[in-house]
Design a protein around this motif. Structure first.
Motif, PDB file in Angstrom:
ATOM      1  N   GLY A  55       4.137  -4.905  -4.205  1.00  0.00           N
ATOM      2  CA  GLY A  55       5.041  -5.178  -3.091  1.00  0.00           C
ATOM      3  C   GLY A  55       5.139  -4.004  -2.131  1.00  0.00           C
ATOM      4  N   ASP A  56       5.188  -2.799  -2.671  1.00  0.00           N
ATOM      5  CA  ASP A  56       5.253  -1.600  -1.821  1.00  0.00           C
ATOM      6  C   ASP A  56       3.984  -1.457  -0.981  1.00  0.00           C
ATOM      7  N   LYS A  57       2.831  -1.746  -1.580  1.00  0.00           N
ATOM      8  CA  LYS A  57       1.563  -1.649  -0.841  1.00  0.00           C
ATOM      9  C   LYS A  57       1.544  -2.632   0.329  1.00  0.00           C
ATOM     10  N   ILE A  58       2.031  -3.832   0.092  1.00  0.00           N
ATOM     11  CA  ILE A  58       2.067  -4.848   1.143  1.00  0.00           C
ATOM     12  C   ILE A  58       3.072  -4.456   2.220  1.00  0.00           C
ATOM     13  N   ASN A  59       4.267  -4.063   1.803  1.00  0.00           N
ATOM     14  CA  ASN A  59       5.311  -3.698   2.767  1.00  0.00           C
ATOM     15  C   ASN A  59       4.918  -2.528   3.648  1.00  0.00           C
ATOM     16  N   ALA A  60       4.066  -1.678   3.144  1.00  0.00           N
ATOM     17  CA  ALA A  60       3.624  -0.522   3.932  1.00  0.00           C
ATOM     18  C   ALA A  60       2.759  -0.935   5.117  1.00  0.00           C
ATOM     19  N   LYS A  61       2.221  -2.153   5.088  1.00  0.00           N
ATOM     20  CA  LYS A  61       1.273  -2.559   6.125  1.00  0.00           C
ATOM     21  C   LYS A  61       1.670  -3.814   6.907  1.00  0.00           C
ATOM     22  N   ASP A  62       2.696  -4.536   6.471  1.00  0.00           N
ATOM     23  CA  ASP A  62       2.953  -5.839   7.086  1.00  0.00           C
ATOM     24  C   ASP A  62       4.151  -5.931   8.027  1.00  0.00           C
ATOM     25  N   ALA A  63       4.629  -4.830   8.537  1.00  0.00           N
ATOM     26  CA  ALA A  63       5.825  -4.842   9.397  1.00  0.00           C
ATOM     27  C   ALA A  63       5.603  -5.690  10.654  1.00  0.00           C
TER      28      ALA A  63
END
Length: 176
Positions: A55-63
């Motif tokens: 989830g952190d990896k995705i959140n780092a890129k999907d803003a």
């Protein structure tokens, strides 16, 4: 009488040595068993760490993708509040970045017994984001196929968690 005491002393010494040597063997066996057995991995804890990291990896890129979706799905939005083609392009780039990140994501070694199932779920998540990236390049994107792939990924991840008596998580809810 001297011979009797010498014999008694010898017998006591023999018994003492025997007791001490068997005690040392038991201690040695216990040490060897501890060294031979690998440390016990808490699969539940490792699954939760995996889920949070993903989830952190995705959140780092999907803003930018999340911003686009928020604008596009806002009810009663005024024309100036609707997403622009620039917003859509940024969202497409963000979705492509997430897909690339997921395609390079490695399942932790502690989850080696669940690796195939987790990799399959990650692949479906990556496919979902890649479909979003491709569709957002169009003037009128259709994200139905991306949603289907996301649902499939959620089901696969849920089965892994449920196999360990954990509640099925929703990565979609965590990252949106």
């Amino acid at each position: 009488m001297k011979k009797f005491f010498v014999l008694l002393f010898s017998l006591a010494l023999a018994i003492g040595l025997t007791a001490c040597s068997s005690n040392n063997e038991a201690k040695t066996d216990k040490k060897e068993n501890k060294e031979e057995s690998a440390p016990k991995v808490d699969i539940k804890k490792e699954l939760v760490k995996f889920y949070m990291d993903l989830g952190d990896k995705i959140n780092a890129k999907d803003a930018d993708l999340n911003a686009y979706v928020a604008k596009a799905t806002k009810e009663d939005a005024k024309p100036e509040e609707l997403p622009t083609s620039e917003d859509r392009a940024k969202a497409s780039e963000a979705a492509a970045a997430v897909a690339a990140e997921l395609n390079n994501y490695k399942v932790p070694a502690a989850l080696k017994d669940k690796k195939a199932d987790l990799e399959s779920a990650i692949k479906d998540y990556a496919t979902s984001y890649q479909i979003k990236a491709d569709e957002l390049k169009k003037d009128v994107p259709n994200l139905d196929a991306a949603s289907a792939s996301l649902t499939q990924a959620e089901e696969k991840l849920g089965k892994v968690f449920e196999s360990e008596k954990l509640l099925a998580p929703s990565l979609d809810k965590q990252v949106n």
